[in-house]
Scaffold this motif. Structure first.
Motif, mmCIF file in Angstrom:
data_model
loop_
_atom_site.group_PDB
_atom_site.id
_atom_site.type_symbol
_atom_site.label_atom_id
_atom_site.label_comp_id
_atom_site.label_asym_id
_atom_site.label_seq_id
_atom_site.Cartn_x
_atom_site.Cartn_y
_atom_site.Cartn_z
ATOM 1 N N THR A 177 0.845 -1.199 0.000
ATOM 2 C CA THR A 177 0.000 0.000 0.000
ATOM 3 C C THR A 177 0.877 1.244 0.000
ATOM 4 N N GLN A 178 0.556 2.186 -0.874
ATOM 5 C CA GLN A 178 1.309 3.441 -0.945
ATOM 6 C C GLN A 178 0.661 4.479 -0.033
ATOM 7 N N LEU A 179 1.451 5.022 0.877
ATOM 8 C CA LEU A 179 0.967 6.057 1.777
ATOM 9 C C LEU A 179 1.669 7.366 1.471
ATOM 10 N N SER A 180 0.924 8.448 1.409
ATOM 11 C CA SER A 180 1.526 9.756 1.168
ATOM 12 C C SER A 180 0.733 10.808 1.918
ATOM 13 N N GLY A 181 1.399 11.907 2.215
ATOM 14 C CA GLY A 181 0.751 12.987 2.952
ATOM 15 C C GLY A 181 1.794 13.910 3.542
ATOM 16 N N SER A 182 1.479 14.481 4.702
ATOM 17 C CA SER A 182 2.426 15.395 5.341
ATOM 18 C C SER A 182 2.212 15.393 6.846
ATOM 19 N N LEU A 183 3.288 15.666 7.552
ATOM 20 C CA LEU A 183 3.247 15.885 8.987
ATOM 21 C C LEU A 183 3.425 17.367 9.227
ATOM 22 N N ARG A 184 2.492 17.991 9.930
ATOM 23 C CA ARG A 184 2.519 19.432 10.172
ATOM 24 C C ARG A 184 2.709 19.662 11.673
ATOM 25 N N ILE A 185 3.793 20.310 12.036
ATOM 26 C CA ILE A 185 4.174 20.458 13.438
ATOM 27 C C ILE A 185 4.294 21.929 13.793
ATOM 28 N N LYS A 186 3.701 22.295 14.919
ATOM 29 C CA LYS A 186 3.833 23.650 15.432
ATOM 30 C C LYS A 186 4.775 23.642 16.631
ATOM 31 N N LYS A 187 5.787 24.508 16.579
ATOM 32 C CA LYS A 187 6.812 24.534 17.619
ATOM 33 C C LYS A 187 6.929 25.936 18.207
ATOM 34 N N ASN A 188 7.048 26.004 19.515
ATOM 35 C CA ASN A 188 7.345 27.260 20.189
ATOM 36 C C ASN A 188 8.859 27.377 20.293
ATOM 37 N N THR A 189 9.425 28.351 19.594
ATOM 38 C CA THR A 189 10.884 28.451 19.532
ATOM 39 C C THR A 189 11.485 28.959 20.841
ATOM 40 N N ASP A 190 10.690 29.599 21.694
ATOM 41 C CA ASP A 190 11.207 30.054 22.991
ATOM 42 C C ASP A 190 11.435 28.869 23.932
ATOM 43 N N SER A 191 10.428 27.985 23.995
ATOM 44 C CA SER A 191 10.530 26.830 24.890
ATOM 45 C C SER A 191 11.168 25.627 24.217
ATOM 46 N N GLY A 192 11.171 25.641 22.866
ATOM 47 C CA GLY A 192 11.695 24.500 22.125
ATOM 48 C C GLY A 192 10.746 23.315 22.094
ATOM 49 N N LYS A 193 9.495 23.511 22.557
ATOM 50 C CA LYS A 193 8.544 22.412 22.642
ATOM 51 C C LYS A 193 7.536 22.434 21.494
ATOM 52 N N LEU A 194 7.085 21.250 21.100
ATOM 53 C CA LEU A 194 6.010 21.135 20.130
ATOM 54 C C LEU A 194 4.684 21.385 20.838
#
Length: 288
Positions: A177-194
């Motif tokens: 099975t072919q899987l395709s798409g995207s992972l979209r991540i929001k990060k706070n650059t001050d804390s370094g946390k997602l």
């Protein structure tokens, strides 16, 4: 409505408007109202409450920074204006003239505009890219299109503000099975946390979005959205498989799968492929 006092300022989302007979979402509840026939479906308005006896009046607060004022005069493309305006606000994009003109280019392009494309465009413009740059990741799978890959890499490299979205496209085969798409991540650059993660993928010809909010909190929860209606077999597969996986990750699963997630007027909070949040009716910035 309980808890409201005269003088309170709240937001009202218009779900239906039949010549002034209005169905609206207020504070999480669906309410029937009488009001102006020109209130636009899908729009969110700020109102000031006023009690007259047992009757609650909702007085519209005029906001010069609404979608029509910024993107053009009311007309057949009001829905497009509304989507671009909402996307710009969620992306914290300054609505100065050059940014507005860039976004308006999408209304002159062929093909339908939806919340996801509008948000991708706003995020691109925020980093100084053309609004069409990121839309290609959903029109052509980035794993197979080198041009789309390069645009996405450039987007991820550019910095703007302390809360950044990163887009990681993928395409691979597993068990035939072919899987395709995207992972979209929001990060706070001050804390370094997602703070938020959205996995966008295709399963059985349906585009699905798995959104994890409050990423670093004990309250983190996974919500599932689908661009199209789903067969019961697909829904059952998701509902039966995810709880066991997520239980090991100390994450709750909202088993109410939202179908037709773009422009679903029954949703109190609209989903745009990145976030699911109510959009305030306040203006971000006056047009200069």
């Amino acid at each position: 409505m309980d808890g409201l006092r005269s003088g309170d300022i709240i937001t009202v989302k218009i779900i239906e408007n039949n010549n002034g007979l209005i169905k609206a979402s207020i504070m999480g509840r669906s309410i029937l109202l009488k009001g102006p026939a020109n209130l636009q479906i899908g729009q969110i308005y700020r109102v000031k409450t006023q009690w007259t006896g047992k009757t609650l009046l909702l007085n519209l607060i005029h906001n010069k920074n609404n979608a029509s004022d910024i993107f053009g005069a009311p007309g057949q493309t009001d829905l497009g204006f509304s989507m671009l305006y909402s996307a710009a606000k969620r992306a914290a994009l300054h609505l100065k003239n050059e940014n507005v003109e860039l976004l308006k280019r999408l209304l002159r392009k062929k093909g339908p505009l939806n919340e996801e494309k509008a948000r991708l465009a706003a995020e691109a413009v925020k980093k100084g890219l053309a609004p069409e740059e990121l839309i290609s990741i959903i029109e052509h799978r980035s794993g197979e299109d080198r041009g789309s890959q390069e645009k996405t890499l450039l987007f991820n490299h550019l910095k703007d503000g302390n809360e950044l979205w990163f887009i990681i496209p993928y395409s691979f085969g597993i068990d035939g099975t072919q899987l395709s798409g995207s992972l979209r991540i929001k990060k706070n650059t001050d804390s370094g946390k997602l703070t938020t993660a959205v996995i966008e993928t295709e399963i059985d010809s349906s585009r699905l979005f798995f959104m994890i909010s409050d990423f670093n909190s004990e309250k983190r929860r996974l919500k599932v959205f689908s661009e199209q209606p789903l067969d019961n077999s697909v829904k059952n597969k998701i509902k039966s498989g995810l709880p066991e996986i997520l239980g090991n990750l100390s994450m709750k699963f909202d088993d109410n799968i939202i179908e037709n997630c773009f422009r679903n007027q029954s949703l109190e909070m609209d989903f745009d492929g990145f976030s699911c949040e109510e959009t305030s009716a306040d203006g971000i910035e006056e047009v200069v």
